[in-house]
Design a protein around this motif. Structure first.
Motif, short mmCIF file in Angstrom:
data_model
loop_
_atom_site.label_atom_id
_atom_site.label_comp_id
_atom_site.label_asym_id
_atom_site.label_seq_id
_atom_site.Cartn_x
_atom_site.Cartn_y
_atom_site.Cartn_z
N TYR A 162 0.84 -1.13 -0.05
CA TYR A 162 0.08 0.03 -0.16
C TYR A 162 0.82 1.17 -0.01
O TYR A 162 0.81 2.06 -0.65
CB TYR A 162 -0.89 -0.07 1.22
N SER A 221 1.04 4.19 -2.88
CA SER A 221 0.73 5.42 -2.64
C SER A 221 1.81 6.32 -3.33
O SER A 221 1.39 7.41 -3.89
CB SER A 221 1.00 5.66 -0.93
N THR A 243 0.65 6.19 -6.94
CA THR A 243 -0.75 7.23 -7.48
C THR A 243 -0.99 8.27 -6.99
O THR A 243 -1.63 9.13 -7.58
CB THR A 243 -1.91 6.31 -6.81
N VAL A 269 -1.64 9.05 -4.01
CA VAL A 269 -2.57 9.26 -2.95
C VAL A 269 -2.16 8.35 -1.74
O VAL A 269 -1.50 7.33 -1.86
CB VAL A 269 -4.10 8.55 -3.60
N LEU A 311 -2.73 5.91 0.55
CA LEU A 311 -3.37 4.53 0.71
C LEU A 311 -3.01 4.04 2.06
O LEU A 311 -3.85 3.14 2.68
CB LEU A 311 -2.84 3.46 -0.20
N LEU A 329 -9.05 3.69 -0.34
CA LEU A 329 -8.98 4.25 -1.66
C LEU A 329 -8.77 3.30 -2.80
O LEU A 329 -8.83 3.64 -3.84
CB LEU A 329 -7.99 5.35 -1.47
N ALA A 330 -8.20 2.28 -2.38
CA ALA A 330 -7.77 1.45 -3.58
C ALA A 330 -9.12 0.69 -4.10
O ALA A 330 -8.90 0.08 -5.15
CB ALA A 330 -6.79 0.11 -2.87
N ARG A 350 -11.34 2.61 -5.15
CA ARG A 350 -11.97 3.66 -6.09
C ARG A 350 -11.42 3.43 -7.35
O ARG A 350 -10.25 3.03 -7.56
CB ARG A 350 -11.24 5.09 -5.69
N ASP A 406 -10.66 4.74 -10.45
CA ASP A 406 -9.63 5.27 -10.90
C ASP A 406 -8.16 4.96 -10.52
O ASP A 406 -7.01 4.68 -10.97
CB ASP A 406 -9.60 6.81 -11.13
N ILE A 407 -8.04 4.90 -9.11
CA ILE A 407 -6.96 4.41 -8.40
C ILE A 407 -6.55 2.93 -8.59
O ILE A 407 -5.48 2.58 -8.84
CB ILE A 407 -7.24 4.67 -6.79
N THR A 415 -4.96 2.54 -11.93
CA THR A 415 -3.33 2.81 -11.90
C THR A 415 -2.84 1.92 -11.16
O THR A 415 -1.46 1.71 -11.68
CB THR A 415 -3.41 4.13 -11.27
N ILE A 416 -3.30 1.31 -10.19
CA ILE A 416 -2.46 0.45 -9.41
C ILE A 416 -2.04 -0.85 -10.23
O ILE A 416 -1.08 -1.38 -10.26
CB ILE A 416 -3.14 -0.24 -8.04
#
Length: 204
Positions: free
Chosen positions: A120, A124, A127, A129, A131, A137-138, A140, A142-143, A146-147
């Motif tokens: 995580y 972070s 992204t 963000v 996490l 938030l993982a 979501r 869009d995130i 990306t991951i």
């Protein structure tokens, strides 16, 4: 590499999803397709394998999910704990889902199940963000996209990456499962990936 959506979705509806697609499944695949096209990658086999991975990891929902498909962390933790105590998770040495001193669980979340605090933290940085502050938030879309893309193209998950298996004439559909989780369900994911690949190519 624009992909004709009507052709693509008609192909996967019949071949992968048994003749029916939900709005959520379409939205999840659209998010992946759009990001792939935006990055301008040229090999449709990589896209096909990512879609097949999301299909497997989310039980065909094509939306970010919590491990075990539970609605809450508490429910997922209980399911994982029962499975581990019952000997159904022999590959797990340390139960990573148990809450830490801050009350957070590092169980799997996303289109590809991101587990363990260190992962995580790594994602972070990818992204942008935090996490670690909020692991959910993982979940979501869009995130989660990306991951998945970063982990599978850069080898962040296991050290293996898509280019190791799809490059020029090389296409190792079964071996590519090592990008995520050894050879667990490798044949099944490979078969699904080939179906996605056919639908993608029909739409090019």
């Amino acid at each position: 590499m624009p992909i004709a959506r009507k052709t693509f979705f008609a192909g996967v509806r019949a071949a992968v999803f048994g003749g029916r697609l939900t709005a959520d499944q379409v939205a999840g695949m659209e998010a992946i397709l759009t990001r792939f096209e935006r990055r301008g990658w040229g090999d449709p086999r990589c896209l096909a394998y990512m879609l097949a991975t999301a299909h497997h990891e989310t039980a065909a929902r094509m939306q970010p999910v919590r491990e075990t498909l539970a609605a809450t962390d508490d429910e997922a933790i209980a399911i994982l704990e029962r499975a581990w105590r019952g000997g159904r998770l022999p590959w797990v040495a340390t139960p990573y889902w148990r809450r830490d001193a801050d009350g957070k669980s590092w169980l799997g979340r996303g289109l590809v199940q991101l587990t363990h605090r260190a992962n995580y933290a790594a994602m972070s940085r990818v992204t942008g963000v935090d996490l670690v502050a909020d692991p959910d938030l993982a979940l979501r879309t869009d995130i989660a996209v990306t991951i998945m893309l970063a982990g599978m193209t850069e080898g962040t998950f296991t050290g293996h990456r898509l280019k190791d298996y799809f490059d020029g004439q090389k296409a190792d559909w079964t071996g590519a499962r090592r990008i995520i989780n050894g050879q667990e369900r490798a044949g099944k994911v490979a078969a699904t990936a080939r179906l996605f690949d056919a639908a993608i190519r029909a739409g090019l």
